[in-house]
Design a protein around this motif. Structure first.
Motif: not given
Ligand SMILES: [Zn+2]
Length: 446
Positions: A255-257, A261-262, A264-272, A404-410
């Motif tokens: 999700g956007e939230k 958090a990941e 640290g940007a104040p807002a997500s901005v990108g192609e409409a 078939l990746g097994l890496a987790v975020p963080g």
């Protein structure tokens, strides 16, 4: 500790840092350990010398009629600096809170060794149902320079129907993930020169074009107000997202939230008109990676710089051709170059985008293996980054790669306190057994 974990620990103890010539002997010792392990499993294993670090190739007895599966991984690791930020020494693996901490734990020793142990378990059940080739290199972290000539020289011996690679990520812990696409890349640099030397901005300001202003205008012209890339023809060959992909990606718990958090940007901005996942995995981008020119020191200095620059890169998606995009970028830069300066565009390196069909027989077998192992249906994703070797495999061997990746975020690959979940290591062993069984059941396509 399980025998599987203690073997992984042995493997992790080699400081096989490929970029650092002081560790050349450690990289070789690691290759020799791996070769001995593979030989001990009853495979025919060979250490192949290259101009750099060795490549280890192991195989079972290949017979007519079975599917040829290649498993690729790398046994080299990144440097450990800054070592003082590690909570435990990087080459003395340790388990804390269900995670194995060591350099290479996730990238890639933990993931590739899960493949090896999966093969070992499958061998314990008798002859493998596939013709297996294990290909492990020691130079992935330094650009796999010697792998391409190796693949070319051993094209026949390495011929395969499909390749399994575990060097990508899961979207979250416990969420089985299969990647089927990667973005490509192309790069370039804009160099703007004006007067023959820096000029006093009072004496000359207003009478000559300022190279810094010129670079800023060129950079600003790359996007329109909807964050679309404003280069003529940039999107003309972009393969549109399929309905099933948009549907599948909308189910990815991403999700956007969480994203804010990941990053640290104040807002997500990108192609409409696109979600964050779609922007990252399915749409091309233009980025400014660096910009410079003029006085950068303390206080002010009233100067018109003689030169300014910007470094640009473009992430590409299937359909786009890096050379063609670079032509269009160059034309755009020239068309947007203000009068009164010289503008040069220096072309940089490129990599093709990659896409396979996750609904092919191989893709379905991989998805079923993930589902059995993790007890839930896998999510299908593309990745925003590039893995050049996957394209090289496709070009030279003609085979697609199951990611078939097994890496987790963080998990902090390339950073201090890299870790790998014990749970994923164990799941990886099972996953590989399943994969061999299911691909074997498909048999050779004639
Ligand atoms: Zn890496």
């Amino acid at each position: 500790m399980t025998p599987e974990l203690s073997q992984l620990f042995e493997f992790l103890r080699f400081p096989s840092i490929s970029t650092d010539s002081r560790h050349k002997g450690d990289v070789r010792a690691c290759a020799e350990w791996l070769d001995a392990k593979l030989t001990g499993m009853g495979l025919t294993s060979t250490i192949h010398e290259t101009a750099g670090h060795p490549i280890v190739v192991a195989r079972n007895q290949h017979v007519e009629g079975k599917l040829n599966l290649m498993i690729y991984g790398h046994y080299d690791v990144q440097p450990v600096d800054p070592v003082e930020l590690w909570a435990s020494p990087p080459f003395e693996p340790e388990i804390r809170d269900g995670k194995i901490y060591a350099r290479g734990a996730t990238d890639n020793k933990g993931q590739m060794f899960a493949h090896v142990l999966g093969v070992e378990k499958a061998l314990a059940d008798g002859e493998l149902p596939v013709n297996l080739t294990l290909l492990f290199e020691g130079e992935e972290e330094i650009g796999s320079k010697n792998l391409t000539p190796f693949l070319e020289a051993h094209r026949e011996e390495l011929a395969c129907d499909v390749i399994a690679v575990s060097d990508t990520g899961m979207v979250g812990p416990g969420i089985p993930t299969m990647g089927y696409g990667l973005r490509g890349i192309t790069c370039g640099e804009v160099i703007v020169t004006g007067p023959s030397s820096d000029l006093h901005s009072g004496v000359y300001g207003g009478s000559v074009m300022n190279p810094v202003t010129a670079v800023a205008r060129i950079v600003a012209s790359l996007h329109d107000a909807d964050e679309k890339v404003a280069i003529d023809g940039f999107y003309s060959d972009v393969a549109p997202l399929e309905d099933w992909e948009r549907e599948a990606w909308s189910k990815v718990p991403f999700g956007e939230k969480e994203y804010l958090a990941e990053t640290g940007a104040p807002a997500s901005v990108g192609e409409a008109g696109y979600t964050v996942a779609e922007r990252l995995w399915g749409r091309p981008t233009a980025e400014v990676n660096g910009i410079g020119g003029g006085y950068q020191g303390e206080g002010s200095k009233t100067v018109i710089a003689r030169e300014a620059m910007a470094k640009l890169s473009f992430r590409l998606v299937p359909g786009q051709d890096p050379d063609d995009i670079l032509d269009k970028v160059e034309a755009h830069v020239m068309a947007n170059a203000p009068k009164g300066v010289d503008v040069k565009f220096v072309r940089g390196h490129s990599g093709e985008p990659y896409l396979n069909d996750p609904h092919s027989d191989y893709g379905k077998a991989a998805q079923a293996s993930l589902a059995t192992t993790f007890g839930k249906e896998p999510v299908l994703i593309r990745e925003g980054g590039s893995i050049p070797i996957i394209n090289t495999f496709k070009t030279i061997l003609g085979a697609d790669s199951l990611m078939l990746g097994l890496a987790v975020p963080g998990c902090k690959i390339h950073a201090p306190n890299e870790s790998f979940n014990v749970e994923n290591f164990e799941a990886g062993i099972e996953l590989n057994q399943e994969l061999i069984r299911r691909l074997g059941a498909l048999g050779k396509k004639s």
